[in-house]
Every structure is written in structure tokens, then in C-alpha cells.
Design a protein around this motif. Structure first.
Motif, PDB file in Angstrom:
ATOM      1  N   GLU A  91     -11.549   4.568   1.270  1.00  0.00           N
ATOM      2  CA  GLU A  91     -12.413   4.841   0.123  1.00  0.00           C
ATOM      3  C   GLU A  91     -13.512   5.781   0.586  1.00  0.00           C
ATOM      4  OE1 GLU A  91     -14.655   2.599  -3.575  1.00  0.00           O
ATOM      5  OE2 GLU A  91     -13.715   1.413  -2.001  1.00  0.00           O
TER       6      GLU A  91
ATOM      7  N   GLY B 201      -2.223   5.649  -3.835  1.00  0.00           N
ATOM      8  CA  GLY B 201      -2.967   6.880  -3.598  1.00  0.00           C
ATOM      9  C   GLY B 201      -2.127   8.108  -3.902  1.00  0.00           C
TER      10      GLY B 201
ATOM     11  N   LYS C 284      -6.409   5.451  -5.693  1.00  0.00           N
ATOM     12  CA  LYS C 284      -7.152   6.233  -4.720  1.00  0.00           C
ATOM     13  C   LYS C 284      -6.768   7.707  -4.848  1.00  0.00           C
ATOM     14  CE  LYS C 284      -9.462   2.901  -2.720  1.00  0.00           C
ATOM     15  NZ  LYS C 284      -9.294   1.935  -3.818  1.00  0.00           N
TER      16      LYS C 284
ATOM     17  N   ARG D  85      -0.721  -2.807  -4.348  1.00  0.00           N
ATOM     18  CA  ARG D  85      -2.147  -3.160  -4.299  1.00  0.00           C
ATOM     19  C   ARG D  85      -3.047  -1.940  -4.224  1.00  0.00           C
ATOM     20  NH1 ARG D  85      -4.774  -7.321   0.180  1.00  0.00           N
ATOM     21  NH2 ARG D  85      -6.968  -6.989  -0.358  1.00  0.00           N
ATOM     22  N   GLU D  86      -2.599  -0.911  -3.528  1.00  0.00           N
ATOM     23  CA  GLU D  86      -3.355   0.343  -3.395  1.00  0.00           C
ATOM     24  C   GLU D  86      -2.382   1.499  -3.611  1.00  0.00           C
ATOM     25  OE1 GLU D  86      -6.731   1.017  -2.152  1.00  0.00           O
ATOM     26  OE2 GLU D  86      -7.197  -1.111  -2.449  1.00  0.00           O
TER      27      GLU D  86
ATOM     28  N   LYS E 290      -9.446   6.328 -12.486  1.00  0.00           N
ATOM     29  CA  LYS E 290      -9.986   5.293 -11.599  1.00  0.00           C
ATOM     30  C   LYS E 290     -10.762   4.228 -12.370  1.00  0.00           C
ATOM     31  CE  LYS E 290     -10.749   6.649  -6.798  1.00  0.00           C
ATOM     32  NZ  LYS E 290     -11.764   6.879  -5.766  1.00  0.00           N
TER      33      LYS E 290
ATOM     34  N   PHE F  32      -7.253   0.154  -8.532  1.00  0.00           N
ATOM     35  CA  PHE F  32      -6.462   0.222  -7.302  1.00  0.00           C
ATOM     36  C   PHE F  32      -6.056   1.656  -6.966  1.00  0.00           C
ATOM     37  CE2 PHE F  32      -3.484  -0.372 -10.788  1.00  0.00           C
ATOM     38  CZ  PHE F  32      -2.450   0.499 -10.492  1.00  0.00           C
TER      39      PHE F  32
ATOM     40  N   ILE G 103       0.859  -1.188   0.000  1.00  0.00           N
ATOM     41  CA  ILE G 103       0.000   0.000   0.000  1.00  0.00           C
ATOM     42  C   ILE G 103       0.891   1.232   0.000  1.00  0.00           C
ATOM     43  CG2 ILE G 103      -1.712   1.301   1.317  1.00  0.00           C
ATOM     44  CD1 ILE G 103      -2.411  -1.433   2.683  1.00  0.00           C
TER      45      ILE G 103
ATOM     46  N   ILE H  95      -6.555   1.055   4.516  1.00  0.00           N
ATOM     47  CA  ILE H  95      -6.780   1.724   3.236  1.00  0.00           C
ATOM     48  C   ILE H  95      -8.064   2.548   3.355  1.00  0.00           C
ATOM     49  CG2 ILE H  95      -5.551  -0.008   1.885  1.00  0.00           C
ATOM     50  CD1 ILE H  95      -8.257  -1.221   1.131  1.00  0.00           C
TER      51      ILE H  95
ATOM     52  N   ASP I 138     -10.665  10.244  -1.318  1.00  0.00           N
ATOM     53  CA  ASP I 138     -10.725   9.047  -0.490  1.00  0.00           C
ATOM     54  C   ASP I 138     -10.119   9.252   0.900  1.00  0.00           C
ATOM     55  OD1 ASP I 138     -11.951   7.124  -2.339  1.00  0.00           O
ATOM     56  OD2 ASP I 138     -10.158   7.478  -3.550  1.00  0.00           O
TER      57      ASP I 138
ATOM     58  N   LEU J  38       0.159   5.191  -0.078  1.00  0.00           N
ATOM     59  CA  LEU J  38      -0.853   6.250  -0.087  1.00  0.00           C
ATOM     60  C   LEU J  38      -0.252   7.654  -0.024  1.00  0.00           C
ATOM     61  CD1 LEU J  38      -3.679   4.821   2.236  1.00  0.00           C
ATOM     62  CD2 LEU J  38      -3.372   4.571  -0.241  1.00  0.00           C
TER      63      LEU J  38
END
Length: 265
Positions: free
Chosen positions: A253, A34, A76, A31-32, A69, A74, A2, A251, A101, A4
Motif C-alpha cells: 500500500e 492488484g 490495489k 483477498r488482495e 478503490k 481490496f 493475493i 502485499i 501501491d 498482484l
């Protein structure tokens, strides 16, 4: 993994387009991802050119990421917000209801001084570093108490240039973590410190261990300003987190937090 905390060319001081980061994220198995550009300071009464997104780019930032998006699920949309206590009321107004998010609250200025800019290192000379550290953590606590943000950014950033040691930081940590625990905010593990004289992540391992004991939720960010910075030092950080008992990371959203299992790269 992740990540972010990411800055692109939109930040005013980053490099690379969104697509460059998205491609690199896929290559690295993130995976994420941001994006968290610095919210335009001009929208809440501050004028520090180059430190935040240009107001003219602000609407495009949202619309471009919203379109992306659709292709990259994935992705954000976040913002990093530079906190100034005298602007808190205005910040609450301009940030209310934004289609993002998550919001990272950060301290980069003490009495309008950009203490973490490399051009300012010489200005540390002759300062009372104990007093400076106390001022920094006083602002960090105000960020947490503001009730605006989802994540506290780089908790002990004041150590960036290796001039503020842990002996000066330690007296403030218990109270800061208590405030953080009571707020419900998430603490970021930020690996940008490895790229500076601090030579470690923000915050220090001993602070992370105490946060884990206090059950403060965690997330991870590289503070990338170039695509190659994405997930910087994450294998080592994820191993450390696993070894000290971290099971989940957070995470977001639509400003709602959710935990997912920590998965080592």
C-alpha cells in the motif's frame, strides 16, 4: 489469496474491464487484487505498439482505479514496468512519486527483442541459448540493482517456450537471489507459465525453495489477461508454498510492503 499481477483491456493486449476482474475476484475469494498494467513505454523513449498501455489511457487508468478503490477496498493500483538498461535514468524520473501501491520490474526485451512473444519463437533457432540466458539474467540483476521497483516479475521468464532448460538457468540463480536479498525486493510467484510450454510457475520450485532459505519475501500473481485467468493454479501453488515452509506473503500500500499470513484457498 493475493493476485498482484493482473492485466485488463488497458494493457494493450488484455481483455476485460476492471469491473469484470473485480467481480471475478470476489467470486474466487481473492483477498488482495492488484492491477499492474504495462507502464507506457512511450513515456521513457520506447516504441513497441501493443506491448504497453497507450499514453492517452494512462491518466484514466489511475483515476478510474482510484475511484473503484472506494467501492472495492481490496483493490490495489500497480504497474508492470518493462526494463531497458539504456532507459533507467529516464524511468527513475517518470516513475518518481506516482500514486500507486507497487511497481513490478520485468524483463521482456533483450537488446530490444521481445523474446517472450509467441510470434518470436522461430527466432530462437540458431541462437546461442547459453549466451541468451546469460544476457537475460544480466538484465534481471540490473532490474534489482536499479532501486526503482518493489517486485521482481516472473524471475525465470526466459524458459517460457520450453527452449531454455534449468541447466542453463541454474548457474545464474545464486547471484540473482543474493542481489534480490540485498535489495529488499519481493519475488513474485507467477502462475502464467502453466499456460505456456514451460508448464510450471515462474520461478521453478527449486528457485523458490532457495529464496525461502534466504528469507526473500514472496508474493503471488496470475499474470491474468482475461478475468478467468485470475488466481490460476493458486490452490496448487499455495499448497506447495505451505509445504516448503512459507508462512507469509507480501502485499503493498503506497509503495510500503506488509506481510500477511499465507492462507490456502
Amino acid at each position: 489469496m493475493i493476485d498482484l499481477h493482473v492485466h485488463s483491456v488497458y494493457s494493450g493486449h488484455g481483455e476485460g474491464e476492471f469491473e469484470d476482474y473485480l467481480q471475478k475476484a470476489q467470486e474466487k475469494g481473492i483477498r488482495e487484487l492488484g492491477f499492474s498494467e504495462h507502464f507506457p513505454m512511450a513515456l521513457y523513449g520506447k516504441d513497441f505498439p501493443g506491448y504497453s498501455m497507450d499514453v492517452i489511457n494512462w491518466p484514466h487508468y489511475l483515476t478510474r482505479l482510484d475511484r473503484l478503490k472506494e467501492t472495492y477496498p481490496f483493490l490495489k493500483i500497480g504497474l508492470e514496468v518493462d526494463y531497458f538498461p539504456e532507459c533507467e535514468a529516464e524511468l527513475k524520473k517518470v516513475l518518481r512519486g506516482l500514486p500507486v501501491d507497487y511497481l513490478i520490474g520485468s524483463v521482456h526485451f533483450i537488446d530490444n527483442w521481445p523474446f517472450d512473444s509467441p510470434t518470436e519463437i522461430a527466432n530462437y533457432r540458431g541462437m546461442d541459448l547459453k549466451e541468451l540466458t546469460a544476457k537475460y539474467f544480466s538484465l534481471v540483476k540490473k532490474v534489482v540493482r536499479a532501486g526503482i521497483f518493489n517486485i521482481i516479475g516472473h524471475l525465470d521468464l526466459i524458459k517460457k517456450f520450453g527452449l531454455i532448460n534449468f541447466e542453463l538457468i541454474e548457474p545464474h540463480i545464486k547471484e540473482v537471489l543474493l542481489e534480490l536479498k540485498n535489495s529488499g525486493m519481493v519475488m513474485e510467484i507467477n502462475t502464467a507459465g502453466f499456460r505456456y510450454p514451460a508448464k510450471e510457475q515462474y520461478p521453478s520450485k527449486i528457485i523458490i525453495e532457495e529464496a525461502v532459505r534466504e528469507k526473500i519475501p514472496l508474493t503471488t500473481g496470475s499474470d491474468a489477461h482475461k478475468p478467468e485467468h485470475l488466481a490460476y493454479k493458486f490452490p496448487e501453488i499455495y499448497q506447495m508454498l505451505e509445504e516448503i515452509g512459507v508462512k507469509n506473503l507480501t502485499i503493498f500500500e503506497n509503495r510500503k510492503a506488509r506481510e500477511i499470513p499465507l492462507s490456502r484457498p
